[in-house]
Scaffold this motif. Structure first.
Motif, PDB file in Angstrom:
ATOM      1  N   PHE A   1      33.857  19.417 110.748  1.00 23.18           N
ATOM      2  CA  PHE A   1      33.232  18.340 109.973  1.00 23.18           C
ATOM      3  C   PHE A   1      33.981  18.048 108.674  1.00 23.18           C
ATOM      4  O   PHE A   1      33.422  17.503 107.720  1.00 23.18           O
ATOM      5  CB  PHE A   1      31.769  18.691 109.679  1.00 23.18           C
TER       6      PHE A   1
ATOM      7  N   LYS B   1      33.632  14.414 107.651  1.00 26.28           N
ATOM      8  CA  LYS B   1      32.322  13.762 107.687  1.00 26.28           C
ATOM      9  C   LYS B   1      31.864  13.490 106.258  1.00 26.28           C
ATOM     10  O   LYS B   1      31.956  14.358 105.392  1.00 26.28           O
ATOM     11  CB  LYS B   1      31.303  14.634 108.431  1.00 26.28           C
TER      12      LYS B   1
ATOM     13  N   TRP C   1      22.970  15.933 110.382  1.00 24.44           N
ATOM     14  CA  TRP C   1      23.672  16.105 111.656  1.00 24.44           C
ATOM     15  C   TRP C   1      22.718  16.594 112.743  1.00 24.44           C
ATOM     16  O   TRP C   1      22.809  16.180 113.897  1.00 24.44           O
ATOM     17  CB  TRP C   1      24.828  17.085 111.491  1.00 24.44           C
TER      18      TRP C   1
END
Length: 338
Positions: free
Chosen positions: A157, A160, A331
């Motif tokens: 991630f 992200k 998430w």
């Protein structure tokens, strides 16, 4: 039914050589950590490292050990509890090495009727010795003990927005009021051959200074690219000038060529070049541990001052900061509603 499994690295049970030795043995015998033929790895780890390193490592652990236990475990438990308080499905915690094991975590979820699991390796950037080894072991455990369970692994991630925002928020908070001269983004090091082994194109990762900036499918599994991209997005968000930050890689092991430049030489070199106020952040970790608290917070700190620096600030990991917790919750809810 759905459930979550958070997975971090792990820790010895106590800061004693007796408990550090089996932990190091499990960690270093992992073929994705020391990726050499089994017999050579066995001779190196069992014949040399485990006869010399546990005492030294135990001394290092004893310097950072908390009353509640290992900082990594304590912080991971806090993360798990905070995430659990914000979602309506069970959240379990596991470690790749030591306890609670991945098997223990999956069993906890199974006992609650869970058969659909989102596993989140708590590593922002993909690496053989972190994300990949968790994925491989989890699949082996699932097949052997939980064949009816579906386990989906959350990908790296590093890029992200929720992670980048949380990391930038943490850095900004801990730099407030500190007029630093330079900031070092120190990532955990890996041997260069790990980068090439993870190259799905079998030719893109030349580690020559250009490959990480050239678009490629290899970047999905390139630790070096993902580290550099993490820094790029954070410094852009915080408006840190190019001449005020440096990337480096810490925690080398053995004589192989590792990612460059090394953190210790970088920190010492900055002091020698006249940098007086230094900040160091460790974006490869989401929870403070031996590598952040002792290697950076103590060793690098002392060396910086010894080489002419005046002030050294270790920026804590995101730990159980609410913005980081909310990132994971986002998430999880996206996965729930997929």
């Amino acid at each position: 039914m759905q459930g979550i499994l958070l997975v971090n690295l792990g820790s010895p049970k106590s800061p004693t050589a007796k408990d550090v030795k089996p932990y190091l043995g499990e960690f270093l015998m992992d073929e994705r950590v020391i990726d050499m033929p089994y017999i050579l790895r066995y001779l190196l780890v069992k014949g040399i490292i485990l006869n010399t390193r546990p005492k030294k490592s135990a001394e290092a652990y004893s310097k950072i050990w908390w009353e509640e236990g290992s900082p990594l475990i304590v912080i991971s438990e806090r993360q798990q509890k905070k995430v659990q308080a914000k979602v309506d499905i069970p959240v379990a915690l596991a470690m790749r090495y030591g306890e609670p094991s991945i098997k223990t975590g999956l069993q906890e979820l199974k006992d609650k009727g869970i058969d659909d699991v989102l596993m989140i390796p708590l590593y922002p950037q993909f690496a053989m010795a972190t994300t990949e080894t968790i994925d491989v072991l989890a699949e082996e455990v699932r097949k052997q003990y939980f064949p009816q369970m579906k386990v989906t692994s959350f990908p790296a991630f590093y890029n992200k927005k929720e992670y980048v925002n949380a990391l930038a928020h943490t850095i900004q908070n801990h730099l407030e009021g500190y007029d630093y001269d330079h900031i070092v983004f120190s990532y955990h090091g890996v041997p260069e051959r790990h980068i090439r082994k993870s190259d799905v194109t079998k030719g893109h990762c030349t580690i020559d200074g250009t490959c990480c900036q050239t678009a490629s499918k290899a970047h999905d599994f390139c630790y070096r690219h993902q580290c550099l991209e993490t820094t790029r997005q954070v410094v852009e968000k915080l408006n840190i000038p190019a001449d005020k930050y440096t990337n480096s890689f810490q925690s080398r092991l053995g004589m192989d060529k590792w990612l460059q430049p090394p953190t210790d030489a970088t920190v010492n070199g900055l002091a020698e070049r006249g940098i007086k106020k230094l900040a160091v952040v460790t974006p490869a970790f989401v929870a403070d541990c031996l590598e952040t608290l002792e290697e950076i917070g103590m060793e690098a700190h002392d060396e910086f001052l010894k080489h002419g620096g005046q002030e050294f600030r270790t920026i804590p990991c995101m730990n159980d900061d609410d913005m980081w917790i909310d990132a994971m919750v986002t998430w999880i809810k996206e996965w729930q509603n997929r």
